[in-house]
Design an enzyme around this catalytic site. Sequence first.
Site, PDB file in Angstrom:
ATOM      1  CE1 TYR A 144      35.674  43.925  38.421  1.00 21.49           C
ATOM      2  CE2 TYR A 144      37.588  45.070  39.307  1.00 21.49           C
ATOM      3  CZ  TYR A 144      36.332  45.106  38.703  1.00 21.49           C
ATOM      4  OH  TYR A 144      35.752  46.316  38.404  1.00 21.49           O
ATOM      5  CG  ASP A 239      32.316  38.838  44.389  1.00 18.24           C
ATOM      6  OD1 ASP A 239      33.143  39.708  44.019  1.00 18.24           O
ATOM      7  OD2 ASP A 239      31.188  38.708  43.880  1.00 18.24           O
ATOM      8  CE  LYS A 267      29.725  39.784  36.444  1.00 22.46           C
ATOM      9  NZ  LYS A 267      30.253  40.551  35.293  1.00 22.46           N
TER      10      LYS A 267
END
Length: 435
Positions: A144, A239, A267
Amino acid sequence: MNYSNSIEAFEKAYQVIPGGVDSPVRAFKSVGGTPLFIDRGEGGYLYDIDGNRYIDYVQSWGPLIFGHCDKDIQDAVMGAVQNGLSFGAPTTIETNLAQEIVSLFDVIDKVRFVSSGTEAVMSALRLARGYTGRDDIIKFTGCYHGHSDSLLVQAGSGAATFGNPSSPGVPKDLTKHTLLATYNDIASVRRCFEESADGVACVIIEPIAGNMGLVPASEEFLKMVRQLCDEHGALLIFDEVMSGFRASLTGAQGLTMVKPDIVTLGKVIGGGMPVGAFGATAEIMGYLSPEGPVYQAGTLSGNPVAMAAGLASLRKLKSHPALYVTLGNRAKRLMKGFKDAADSVGIPLVTEVRGSMFGLFFSPDKITNFEEALKNDTAKFAKFHKGMLDHGICLACSSFETGFISSETSDEMIEETIRVAYLVMQEIKGNQVEE
Ligand code: KE4
């Protein structure tokens, strides 16, 4: 546990927010029950609006590596707030955070900040397409990368590698440029390169997948993906929005010899505030506007308050490199405890740890890709999640997510969590017997 205030709050939220949440995973759809409405966090604990206390293993899905209300991060934010919230003009704190990131990642000469991981990945894809002049991209089922259109793709019918939209509203004309490969399966990647009519701009991968549960890529696989990218003149995008600063101080790149061309981050680099970033060599980043032709922009990109949180978080990590040893040992201890608890009642469980990240599957076999992950016993996971929650342990509300250890997740919390895991596994076994 009494959840009555959360239940009431959820009903109200549901009237004015789609599904009652601002991000779907929070709705507890895959585990059942009512999502917790949070009052506050404190160190390694979360408190919901019913006054229940939980040991927090979600940590806002990764950002809070120093737990809730870290004094250094809070002080940095409050200090920045005194000067104003946003200017829409350059500030030196953006340069300071960029310098910290550049100093850590040898493949990054320059970095641009955005406001989410989705935005970082969307921008990185556009940069790769602009730099190579190609449209096709390769991603992996189960990885994802946020919700930008090109990446909301599911496997096409049959063995077709070309993606179909995984959500209404995503044009097929767009997703036809997204080819899907199988994680840890180099033949599927080779097939995508062969099937691309006009050439592949990039391969994007979570080098440590955290969105199908925790499923690391093998070193050999990453090496072969790198080699295929080099052979075909495609860029390799790591990623690391989740694994960055969580798997090690330099994310997965601290654990593999393989080097990407572009890195996306998020994050932890926001310390809990909205920050994403993408970086690469000066040559590749030079293609970005205003220097180059690839357009990318954002009103709150590099927001000084968010930068202050991220800078405090990163500087604290850099000054405590031994922290990752502690976090890793606690993650391993926790997963051994879960495994021993499951074994004690004969429930199949496999676990995984990478740095401060941990994952568990109710499966007899090790999981290496999404197709295998889909076979794990999600119903048993849901029972485990609820049982743990009822005993004050907050785990990620999906078996296709990753758990996290923060600096505030103490040894005592780990031991308490293991004690509860034995109880819950026995409850699950007992219910199995009754069923
Ligand atoms: P955001 O747009 O949610 O900040 O980041 C998207 C993203 C990109 N890349 C990776 C590897 C990611 O894990 C994410 C977001 N992660 C999920 C948790 N698995 C965010 C939680 C949510 O969607 O609410």
